[in-house]
Structure formats: C-alpha cells, structure tokens
Design an enzyme around this catalytic site. Structure first.
Site, PDB file in Angstrom:
ATOM      1  N   CYS A  16       0.836  -1.196   0.000  1.00 11.70           N
ATOM      2  CA  CYS A  16       0.000   0.000   0.000  1.00 11.70           C
ATOM      3  C   CYS A  16       0.873   1.249   0.000  1.00 11.70           C
ATOM      4  CB  CYS A  16      -0.876  -0.011   1.245  1.00 11.70           C
ATOM      5  SG  CYS A  16      -1.743   1.515   1.547  1.00 11.70           S
ATOM      6  N   CYS A  55      -0.788   6.463   6.868  1.00 11.06           N
ATOM      7  CA  CYS A  55      -2.134   6.149   7.331  1.00 11.06           C
ATOM      8  C   CYS A  55      -2.029   5.343   8.614  1.00 11.06           C
ATOM      9  CB  CYS A  55      -2.830   5.330   6.259  1.00 11.06           C
ATOM     10  SG  CYS A  55      -4.302   4.462   6.791  1.00 11.06           S
ATOM     11  N   CYS A  59      -2.979   0.455   9.249  1.00  9.36           N
ATOM     12  CA  CYS A  59      -2.174  -0.766   9.369  1.00  9.36           C
ATOM     13  C   CYS A  59      -0.845  -0.439  10.037  1.00  9.36           C
ATOM     14  CB  CYS A  59      -1.891  -1.351   7.984  1.00  9.36           C
ATOM     15  SG  CYS A  59      -3.365  -1.913   7.126  1.00  9.36           S
ATOM     16  N   CYS A  69      -7.769   1.359  -0.562  1.00 14.32           N
ATOM     17  CA  CYS A  69      -7.336   0.687   0.664  1.00 14.32           C
ATOM     18  C   CYS A  69      -7.199  -0.807   0.383  1.00 14.32           C
ATOM     19  CB  CYS A  69      -8.343   0.938   1.779  1.00 14.32           C
ATOM     20  SG  CYS A  69      -7.975  -0.014   3.259  1.00 14.32           S
ATOM     21  N   TYR A  82     -22.616 -11.349  25.131  1.00 18.00           N
ATOM     22  CA  TYR A  82     -22.074 -10.328  24.220  1.00 18.00           C
ATOM     23  C   TYR A  82     -22.344 -10.822  22.789  1.00 18.00           C
ATOM     24  CZ  TYR A  82     -19.561  -9.434  28.598  1.00 18.00           C
ATOM     25  OH  TYR A  82     -19.226  -9.222  29.914  1.00 18.00           O
ATOM     26  N   GLU A 109     -27.222  -9.491  24.977  1.00 17.46           N
ATOM     27  CA  GLU A 109     -26.545  -8.385  24.288  1.00 17.46           C
ATOM     28  C   GLU A 109     -27.145  -7.076  24.783  1.00 17.46           C
ATOM     29  OE1 GLU A 109     -24.124  -7.670  21.799  1.00 17.46           O
ATOM     30  OE2 GLU A 109     -24.892  -5.636  22.032  1.00 17.46           O
ATOM     31  N   ASP A 128     -17.808 -13.226  24.483  1.00 18.44           N
ATOM     32  CA  ASP A 128     -17.088 -12.496  23.440  1.00 18.44           C
ATOM     33  C   ASP A 128     -17.204 -10.997  23.701  1.00 18.44           C
ATOM     34  OD1 ASP A 128     -15.917 -11.648  21.103  1.00 18.44           O
ATOM     35  OD2 ASP A 128     -17.471 -12.421  19.765  1.00 18.44           O
ATOM     36  N   CYS A 171     -10.904  -9.981  21.368  1.00 13.80           N
ATOM     37  CA  CYS A 171     -10.036  -9.225  20.468  1.00 13.80           C
ATOM     38  C   CYS A 171      -8.961  -8.522  21.274  1.00 13.80           C
ATOM     39  CB  CYS A 171     -10.853  -8.231  19.649  1.00 13.80           C
ATOM     40  SG  CYS A 171     -11.789  -7.101  20.651  1.00 13.80           S
TER      41      CYS A 171
HETATM   42  N1  SAH Z   1     -20.350 -12.258  19.527  1.00 16.50           N
HETATM   43  C1  SAH Z   1     -20.663 -11.203  18.596  1.00 16.50           C
HETATM   44  C2  SAH Z   1     -20.350  -9.799  19.092  1.00 16.50           C
HETATM   45  C3  SAH Z   1     -19.035  -9.546  19.765  1.00 16.50           C
HETATM   46  S1  SAH Z   1     -18.607  -7.851  19.994  1.00 16.50           S
HETATM   47  C4  SAH Z   1     -19.983 -11.464  17.251  1.00 16.50           C
HETATM   48  O1  SAH Z   1     -19.137 -12.324  17.132  1.00 16.50           O
HETATM   49  O2  SAH Z   1     -20.346 -10.787  16.280  1.00 16.50           O
HETATM   50  C5  SAH Z   1     -19.086  -7.515  21.611  1.00 16.50           C
HETATM   51  C6  SAH Z   1     -20.563  -7.224  21.799  1.00 16.50           C
HETATM   52  O3  SAH Z   1     -20.771  -6.981  23.191  1.00 16.50           O
HETATM   53  C7  SAH Z   1     -21.093  -5.986  21.069  1.00 16.50           C
HETATM   54  O4  SAH Z   1     -22.196  -6.359  20.291  1.00 16.50           O
HETATM   55  C8  SAH Z   1     -21.500  -5.045  22.212  1.00 16.50           C
HETATM   56  O5  SAH Z   1     -22.649  -4.279  21.903  1.00 16.50           O
HETATM   57  C9  SAH Z   1     -21.787  -6.006  23.340  1.00 16.50           C
HETATM   58  N2  SAH Z   1     -21.668  -5.511  24.717  1.00 16.50           N
HETATM   59  C10 SAH Z   1     -20.826  -4.569  25.196  1.00 16.50           C
HETATM   60  N3  SAH Z   1     -20.972  -4.432  26.535  1.00 16.50           N
HETATM   61  C11 SAH Z   1     -21.910  -5.324  26.910  1.00 16.50           C
HETATM   62  C12 SAH Z   1     -22.488  -5.668  28.190  1.00 16.50           C
HETATM   63  N4  SAH Z   1     -22.107  -5.076  29.297  1.00 16.50           N
HETATM   64  N5  SAH Z   1     -23.415  -6.635  28.208  1.00 16.50           N
HETATM   65  C13 SAH Z   1     -23.812  -7.255  27.073  1.00 16.50           C
HETATM   66  N6  SAH Z   1     -23.313  -6.975  25.849  1.00 16.50           N
HETATM   67  C14 SAH Z   1     -22.363  -6.013  25.765  1.00 16.50           C
END
Ligand code: SAH
Length: 448
Positions: free
Chosen positions: A75, A81, A84, A155, A308, A329, A377, A404
C-alpha cells in the site's frame, strides 16, 4: 518547566530487541525502552528520538541492518495512514508475531499457531472514511494517534466494493458543494462515511454521517449515488452534532432501502444495521466460529448462553447442535437484528435477552438455570467481576472465551482459573492482517 512537558531530541543508533503490543520494534538504551514504529526485530537503524515526559516519538532515519522478514508494503499510504501497522513485515512473520504475543501472556500454556488468511487483503467489510477540504473535498483515514486526515483513494485491506463508492461520494459532494465539517470550529456538514459490505451477498450499506438534519440536495445526491452503484441496498443519514471521536450519532434517517443489509456466515443469513457490531473479516469469522463451536463440544443436551452476542451469530450457529440457546446483548438494534435473524433462518430454540451480560448472568445464577456451556465475546475492555462471579456460581462445564484483546482475556481467565476452571486450548485467529491486533479463542473446562 513541568517535567511532564520537558522535551528532548536525540540521534541514536539502536537495534530492536522485541515488539511492543502495537507491533513497534523496541530499542533499549540504558534504562529507556524506546518503541520504534516500522522497525523489525533484530534490525539496526539510525533514529531520531524525541522524549516528552515519559513518552517517546521516534523515526527511522537510516536502516542499517535489514531483517529477512522485511517486505515492500503493498500500500502506498502505509506509514502515513494509521490503519495498518505491520505491512512492512512478511505475512508469515506477522502470524508468528501474533502467536508469540499470545504466548507471552499465557506463559504456562501451549498456544496453537495463529490461523491466517490465504490471501490477507481485501478483507474488511466495514470502512469509515473522514473528509477534509484541500482545494476540493477529499477523504481518507486518520493518521496514527492524530485527527489529521490522510487522503486515500485505495485501501488494500478493504473489500473492493468500497473504494469506487467512496470515489463517487467525493465526486458528488464536490458537485453539490457540501461543506466539510470542521472539528475545531464545529461548522460544516459532512463528517464521515461508513460503508458496510456483505461478503457473500455483495450488498452494500452507506451511512452518511453529517452534522445537520437538513441535507441540501439530498434527493438528487442519493438518486445519483444509487444509480451509479446498484449494489447499494440502503443509505442512512446519521446526524452527529457532537464534538467527539465517536463516529455515529444517535439520530438516524433512512434515505434509501430499509436500513439494513444482509450477509451470510456458515450457511445462515444475517441482517445487519448500522449500529450493530458485526465481525469485520467475514472469511476469518467463519474459521473463528468453527473453532469456537468445536471447542464447545456441543451436544443435544446442552443449554448454552452466548454472551455479548451482537446480532446473534454464534447463538444461531450453535443452535443446530444443542437443546436451547440464550443470547445476551446490551445494544438494542443488535438485539432487534438477532430476533429477526432467528426468524429468517427458521430457528426456534434461541431466545435473545437485551441487557448487561453481567446482570443477566447474576439473575440466571439466582434462578439456578442449568447452563452447560457459556460463550463469551466481550469488547476490548473484557468482562467484569459481576459477570465472572456469576459464571463461577452457574458452574457451566464448558466456557469458550473469544476476545479481540488477549490482555483483558488473560486477566478474566485468571479469575475463572482461581475458581476451578482449566485451560484446554488457546487458538489465535488472524482477524486483522497487517495490523497489530490479535483475536484469541480459549477453551476452558470446569475441573471435577
Ligand atoms: N459475539 C458477537 C459480538 C461480539 S462484539 C460477534 O461475534 O459478532 C461484543 C458485543 O458486546 C457488542 O455487540 C456489544 O454491543 C456487546 N456488549 C458490550 N458491553 C456489553 C455488556 N455489558 N453486556 C452485554 N453486551 C455487551
């Protein structure tokens, strides 16, 4: 002078000994550890180092000894930028950097090799561009740690559908003489554009983030844009008047289509709206989810909580193999998407609950819901003690933790391990090639 602001500049020659968490090579000089962006491990370079308080800013003036892992970035905007950080590192070296990073956290455990992409480009399904005015309207991304916009036309990590649409948006914005928003003066109109693409469906969502509800020339603008790009299925006007680095404001108006696009993952169809979280690398997401489901060793007796849960992807994918799933969620539009997604895929053993994952877990622990499996997650900050202590009370046999941010993941897993859980597998997946970000799935089991 206040010590915090004291500034000194030095020229030094140094060798990078290891990488920091941003993928910068770290040069050690006396008791100073100086992170040098774009310097590879074992490389020697002449550097200009500016020290301000505790922080360093460093620049490579002359690379003396090159690493065998150094490659020519694909790139032309790389280094200018902020998107990355690792495009100067061969892809194999990037993967081993990520494995080692996870290993440095989970020292006592075996860490599997990072699952990479066959072709680590064109992967991002979400692009946020910002505007600037420089003789005409231009767009691009922020420089690293800065709000200066680097003008960008192409990009390399973005789905190929996005660049030509941005080109048209720039052209129409110039034609309709829209005013670019000025962050300092808080004047002007055009702030950002968010483009989301469905990897399999090739559907596109365009979100125009602007500072006012009144959109001059709106009808013609949208008509020209959607005519030129029939792949655009929906256009949303998002109004953000605040002085903030958060891209999206609260107020939204659907200008075209129904406000959502569809995508597919592992044979299921998902509807996604502008504010819902959706994994940004669809090819790797399928590998990530396949690993997570494999680690959960699901069976027909399982009662699963997917916490989540976003738009319900993991819940729906797991539902086929188990008795019942609860998705939890906090985001309302994501919950709406999940309920719709369950219906559209004719899945009836999943229930979605909107709320804080910790609070819902505490409630479930009180009611002694016989949960066998927990997927978690959370966002980068990780989970919290409320959530983790409820997991410990619920005693699910299996916990699969996707993250992540392996740093907060390790912290949370240490908590679970103090209460009888043990790590069975740690598998990093490269969701973000050419960036220093790492995604990790960890399989935990309750000791008998
Ligand atoms: N498992 C999903 C999303 C993961 S991202 C996937 O793989 O696509 C994390 C998620 O947690 C987001 O959607 C965010 O809105 C949610 N989140 C953040 N804080 C939270 C909380 N305190 N309780 C429940 N969900 C939450």
């Amino acid at each position: 002078m206040n010590k915090k602001f004291e500034q000194s500049e030095k020229n030094i020659t140094g060798k990078a000994e290891y990488y920091d968490e941003n993928g910068a090579g770290v040069v050690i000089q006396g008791n100073m550890k100086i992170p040098v962006p774009f310097l590879l491990k074992d490389e020697v370079a002449e550097l200009t180092v500016v020290k301000q308080g505790k922080f360093f800013q460093s620049k490579i003036d002359n690379l003396i000894d090159k690493s065998k892992d150094r490659v020519k970035p694909k790139c032309e905007y790389f280094e200018r930028c902020g998107g990355c950080q690792l495009m100067h590192m061969s892809y194999d070296a990037q993967l081993s950097y990520k494995t080692k990073f996870v290993k440095s956290l989970f020292k006592k455990h075996k860490v599997e090799n990072t699952v990479g992409m066959d072709v680590p480009y064109d992967y991002r399904n979400k692009m946020i561009s910002t505007f600037k005015f420089d003789k005409k309207i231009k767009s691009g991304f922020y420089k690293l740690y800065s709000h200066a916009v680097v003008s960008i036309k192409e990009c390399m990590v973005q789905d190929r559908l996005a660049d030509p649409i941005m080109e048209t948006i720039r052209q129409l914005s110039n034609q309709y003489k829209l005013k670019v928003f000025n962050e300092d003066k808080k004047t002007g109109f055009l702030r950002h554009v968010l483009i989301r693409t469905g990897h399999y469906t090739r559907e596109v969502m365009v979100v125009l983030v602007v500072a006012d509800r009144v959109f001059p020339g709106k009808g013609q603008f949208i008509k020209a844009l959607t005519k030129r790009h029939p792949e655009i299925k929906t256009v949303i006007q998002n109004v953000n008047k605040r002085q903030t680095s958060v891209v999206l404001g609260d107020e939204e108006h659907i200008l075209y289509g129904n406000g959502t696009i569809k995508d597919q993952l592992m044979g299921l169809t998902f509807s996604i709206s502008s504010k819902s979280f959706y994994q940004i690398n669809p090819i790797q997401t399928e590998k990530l989810y396949a690993l997570a489901v494999e680690m959960a060793e699901l069976n027909k007796d399982d009662l699963v909580i997917d916490t989540y849960s976003g738009i319900g992807t993991i819940s729906l994918i797991a539902s086929k193999s188990v008795k019942q799933v609860f998705g939890v969620e906090i985001n309302k539009s994501a919950i709406k998407n999940s309920i719709r997604n369950a219906k559209a895929n004719k899945i009836d053993n999943v229930q979605f609950v909107q709320g804080d994952a910790g609070q819902v877990m505490v409630q479930m622990a009180k009611e002694r819901v016989p949960v066998t499996t927990v997927f978690m997650d959370p966002p980068r900050a990780g989970s919290d003690e409320k959530f983790l202590s409820a997991v410990v009370k619920l005693k699910p046999k299996k916990v699969v933790y996707i993250s992540c941010n392996p740093v907060t993941q390790k912290r949370d897993i240490d908590y679970l391990m103090r209460f009888g859980y043990k790590i069975e597998r740690i598998a990093p997946v490269d969701m973000f090639p050419h960036t220093a970000h790492v995604e990790t799935v960890v399989k935990l089991k309750l000791l008998k």
